[in-house]
Structure formats: structure tokens, C-alpha cells
Design a protein around this motif. Structure first.
Motif, PDB file in Angstrom:
ATOM      1  N   ASN A  43       0.841  -1.191   0.000  1.00 40.46           N
ATOM      2  CA  ASN A  43       0.000   0.000   0.000  1.00 40.46           C
ATOM      3  C   ASN A  43       0.881   1.249   0.000  1.00 40.46           C
ATOM      4  OD1 ASN A  43      -1.773   2.159   0.868  1.00 40.46           O
ATOM      5  ND2 ASN A  43      -3.238   0.555   1.392  1.00 40.46           N
ATOM      6  N   LYS A  44       0.851   2.003  -1.082  1.00 42.15           N
ATOM      7  CA  LYS A  44       1.710   3.180  -1.212  1.00 42.15           C
ATOM      8  C   LYS A  44       1.259   4.300  -0.283  1.00 42.15           C
ATOM      9  CE  LYS A  44       3.079   2.293  -6.000  1.00 42.15           C
ATOM     10  NZ  LYS A  44       3.106   2.829  -7.387  1.00 42.15           N
ATOM     11  N   GLU A  45      -0.038   4.439  -0.081  1.00 40.13           N
ATOM     12  CA  GLU A  45      -0.538   5.516   0.782  1.00 40.13           C
ATOM     13  C   GLU A  45      -0.105   5.295   2.220  1.00 40.13           C
ATOM     14  OE1 GLU A  45      -2.395   9.071   1.679  1.00 40.13           O
ATOM     15  OE2 GLU A  45      -1.920   8.167  -0.265  1.00 40.13           O
ATOM     16  N   ALA A  46      -0.200   4.051   2.689  1.00 38.66           N
ATOM     17  CA  ALA A  46       0.234   3.750   4.059  1.00 38.66           C
ATOM     18  C   ALA A  46       1.726   3.997   4.222  1.00 38.66           C
ATOM     19  CB  ALA A  46      -0.102   2.290   4.387  1.00 38.66           C
ATOM     20  N   LYS A  47       2.502   3.612   3.228  1.00 38.40           N
ATOM     21  CA  LYS A  47       3.952   3.817   3.304  1.00 38.40           C
ATOM     22  C   LYS A  47       4.296   5.299   3.279  1.00 38.40           C
ATOM     23  CE  LYS A  47       8.203   1.882   1.429  1.00 38.40           C
ATOM     24  NZ  LYS A  47       8.794   0.999   0.383  1.00 38.40           N
ATOM     25  N   LYS A  48       3.544   6.077   2.510  1.00 34.17           N
ATOM     26  CA  LYS A  48       3.792   7.520   2.439  1.00 34.17           C
ATOM     27  C   LYS A  48       3.537   8.181   3.795  1.00 34.17           C
ATOM     28  CE  LYS A  48       2.188  11.639  -0.026  1.00 34.17           C
ATOM     29  NZ  LYS A  48       1.245  12.150  -1.072  1.00 34.17           N
ATOM     30  N   ILE A  49       2.441   7.812   4.447  1.00 32.93           N
ATOM     31  CA  ILE A  49       2.122   8.381   5.760  1.00 32.93           C
ATOM     32  C   ILE A  49       3.162   7.949   6.790  1.00 32.93           C
ATOM     33  CG2 ILE A  49       0.413   8.358   7.623  1.00 32.93           C
ATOM     34  CD1 ILE A  49      -1.739   8.058   5.470  1.00 32.93           C
ATOM     35  N   LYS A  87      -3.583   5.982  12.536  1.00 32.43           N
ATOM     36  CA  LYS A  87      -3.368   7.058  11.578  1.00 32.43           C
ATOM     37  C   LYS A  87      -3.930   6.709  10.205  1.00 32.43           C
ATOM     38  CE  LYS A  87       0.645   9.721  13.112  1.00 32.43           C
ATOM     39  NZ  LYS A  87       1.984  10.224  12.706  1.00 32.43           N
ATOM     40  N   TYR A  88      -3.898   5.445   9.859  1.00 27.20           N
ATOM     41  CA  TYR A  88      -4.357   5.022   8.539  1.00 27.20           C
ATOM     42  C   TYR A  88      -4.758   3.559   8.599  1.00 27.20           C
ATOM     43  CZ  TYR A  88      -4.323   3.877   3.552  1.00 27.20           C
ATOM     44  OH  TYR A  88      -4.671   3.439   2.295  1.00 27.20           O
ATOM     45  N   ASP A  90      -6.382   0.368   5.845  1.00 27.37           N
ATOM     46  CA  ASP A  90      -6.888  -0.098   4.556  1.00 27.37           C
ATOM     47  C   ASP A  90      -6.949  -1.622   4.617  1.00 27.37           C
ATOM     48  OD1 ASP A  90      -7.755  -0.313   1.974  1.00 27.37           O
ATOM     49  OD2 ASP A  90      -5.766  -0.113   1.086  1.00 27.37           O
ATOM     50  N   SER A  97      -3.462  -3.216   5.819  1.00 28.33           N
ATOM     51  CA  SER A  97      -2.416  -2.216   5.994  1.00 28.33           C
ATOM     52  C   SER A  97      -2.859  -1.213   7.044  1.00 28.33           C
ATOM     53  CB  SER A  97      -2.124  -1.493   4.669  1.00 28.33           C
ATOM     54  OG  SER A  97      -1.710  -2.398   3.674  1.00 28.33           O
ATOM     55  N   THR A 200       1.622  -4.461   8.044  1.00 28.98           N
ATOM     56  CA  THR A 200       1.077  -4.995   6.793  1.00 28.98           C
ATOM     57  C   THR A 200       0.976  -6.509   6.906  1.00 28.98           C
ATOM     58  OG1 THR A 200       2.209  -3.229   5.588  1.00 28.98           O
ATOM     59  CG2 THR A 200       1.296  -5.031   4.296  1.00 28.98           C
TER      60      THR A 200
END
Length: 297
Positions: A43-49, A87-88, A90, A97, A200
Motif C-alpha cells: 500500500n503506497k498511501e500507508a507507506k507515504k504516511i 493514523k491510517y 486499509d 495495511s 502490513t
């Protein structure tokens, strides 16, 4: 009948077989059965946060298990107990994630509870270096408080309304700056006391077996081969029918036209030859006898 060279026939047969094999491989995914099954993309969004978090400690945990919903249940349980923050999130059927916030004092116990469900395949801990900027912030806050105190003294001593108005404006700006700096100190304190966790969980990839892929390949290739053969037969008889129809309508091919023209030319030549001019010649030999001879002009 339509005539075709032997080489052309071989080319058509090879093309039909190649198309049948290609569609059979594509439909059955037989080639993918020989490759390693890849997990779902992270998950790119989770990694970005997670990367943007400024916590003192950041931990990335990756689980690969048969049933990733167990991790999902555990996370919900810890959230209900107030042991972690979120925080996030998915959650998909085969991948979960999360970006979590855990107090540094309870990090070890939370990690132990997660490992009791399943051992993580990878565990990556990142510790940020001591931030010297925090010390500078505190020093700046103290300087701003001293300036604030001086301006308050000037306001108390001033009797001019204009100067008092100017001092109050400066006092408001200094107080705003002090509030901003103190907010940064609180954020840094929270980041130091709490850890960020990128959690993850991947489930096992399921796909068709080798046997089913082979059956699908054979079935698809055979059906496509039969369909192409039938299509070629229909196309052949359609072409034959069109040629016969053109012949009935009086439309001749270039070969037929040239043959007709040739026969017509021969006819005219023979006719011209048969109706040619005759020439009659008279000769006398040594004895004085006369000879007659005819020739065509």
C-alpha cells in the motif's frame, strides 16, 4: 476451383496452429503457473504516511499468513482497549495495511501480542537521531518571553495612546510566535514518547493449479483450431461461389480475357491468310516451253 501453391498452404496451416496455441496459452495462463506467485503490491498511501511521520522510533512489520483477518481482529481489539492509535487503515480481503501509534512504554508488550498471532516475516526499526533543533526551539521560546515581558513594561510606563497601540501590536505578534514554538515542542515530545508502526499483513495468493491450466490450454487450443478450420472452409467456398457468380454475370478474369483475345487474333490471322492475294507467274525454260506457277501474296 481456386488453385494455391503448396508453400501458401503450409503458411496458412502454420498461422492457424500458431494462433490456436497463442490463444490457448493466453486463456489458460499456463505460463504463469511456472512463475513464482507475487504478493499484492504494498500500500503506497500507508507507506507515504509512515515515512512522513516524525516519531523518534518507526517500526515496519510485515506478516505473511494464511488468514490475515487475525491481524485485523487483533488491531481492532487493541484500539478498543485504547492501547494504540490509528493514523491510517486499509483492509482488503487478502491484505491489511495500518499505520499505528503506540506509546513507547507499551511498544514491547504490543509487539509481543502481535507476534503471538504470527511471527513477522520482516521487522525494520528506524530510530531518528537526537534533534538539536528542539533545544534551539526552547531557547527561542525563552527569548520571546523576555521580549514579551519588556514590551509589557513599556506598555505600563507609556502614556501615549499611539505608542501603547504599537506596543500591543508587537505583543500580539510575539505571543503568536511563542504559541507556535510551544506547539512544536509538544509535537516533538509526542513523537518522542510514541512510536509509529507500519503494519502490513498479506494472505497467501491463490490461483489455478497446473492440472487445471493444462486442461484449459488443451481445450481452448482445440476449440480455436476447429473454429479457424471451419472459418477457412467457409471462406474458401464463399470465394468459389463469388467466382462462379462473376462468370455467370459475364465478368471474366484477366487470364480468361487474354485467352479469348489470343484465339480471336489467331482467327483473324488465319482468315487473313486464307483470303490472301494469289500471284501467278509465267516462266520459260531453255526448250521454250512455258511454265505456270502460283504463289500467295
Amino acid at each position: 476451383m481456386i488453385r494455391m501453391r503448396r508453400e501458401s498452404k503450409y503458411i496458412i496451416i502454420i498461422v492457424v496452429i500458431v494462433i490456436s496455441l497463442f490463444l490457448g496459452l493466453k486463456k489458460s495462463n499456463l505460463l504463469n503457473s511456472f512463475q513464482d506467485k507475487k504478493q499484492i503490491v504494498e500500500n503506497k498511501e500507508a507507506k507515504k504516511i509512515f515515512n512522513a511521520a516524525e516519531n523518534k522510533k518507526k517500526i515496519a512489520l510485515e506478516f505473511r499468513m494464511d488468514d490475515p483477518t487475525k491481524i485485523d481482529q487483533k488491531v481492532n481489539e487493541l484500539l478498543a482497549e485504547g492501547k494504540i492509535g490509528m493514523k491510517y487503515s486499509d483492509a482488503k480481503s487478502n491484505q491489511k495495511s495500518y499505520v499505528l501509534v503506540v506509546a513507547d512504554s507499551s511498544y514491547s508488550s504490543i509487539l509481543q501480542e502481535l507476534k503471538e498471532i504470527h511471527l513477522p516475516q520482516s521487522e525494520n526499526l528506524k530510530t531518528a537521531p537526537d534533534d538539536k533543533y528542539a533545544t534551539n526551539i526552547k531557547a527561542n521560546v525563552e527569548n520571546q518571553k523576555i521580549a514579551k515581558k519588556r514590551i509589557q513594561e513599556l506598555i505600563n510606563k507609556s502614556t501615549s495612546p499611539e505608542r501603547m497601540k504599537l506596543f500591543r501590536s508587537q505583543l500580539e505578534r510575539i505571543q503568536t510566535k511563542i504559541d507556535s514554538l510551544e506547539n512544536q515542542i509538544n509535537i516533538q515530545k509526542a513523537n518522542k514518547e510514541n512510536n509509529a508502526i507500519l503494519l502490513t499483513a498479506f494472505g497467501k495468493m491463490t490461483g489455478p493449479s497446473m492440472g487445471s491450466s493444462i486442461k484449459s490450454f488443451v481445450k481452448t487450443t482445440f476449440l480455436v483450431l476447429i473454429a479457424l478450420v471451419i472459418a477457412l472452409v467457409i471462406f474458401y467456398y464463399f470465394m468459389v461461389l463469388m467466382i462462379k457468380l462473376m462468370s455467370i454475370l459475364g465478368i471474366r478474369t484477366s487470364r480468361g480475357s487474354s485467352s479469348s483475345y489470343g484465339s480471336y487474333g489467331n482467327y483473324n490471322y488465319n482468315r487473313y491468310k486464307s483470303y490472301g492475294r494469289h500471284v501467278k507467274r509465267v516462266y520459260k525454260d531453255k526448250d521454250g516451253k512455258t511454265k505456270h506457277e502460283e504463289s500467295e501474296g
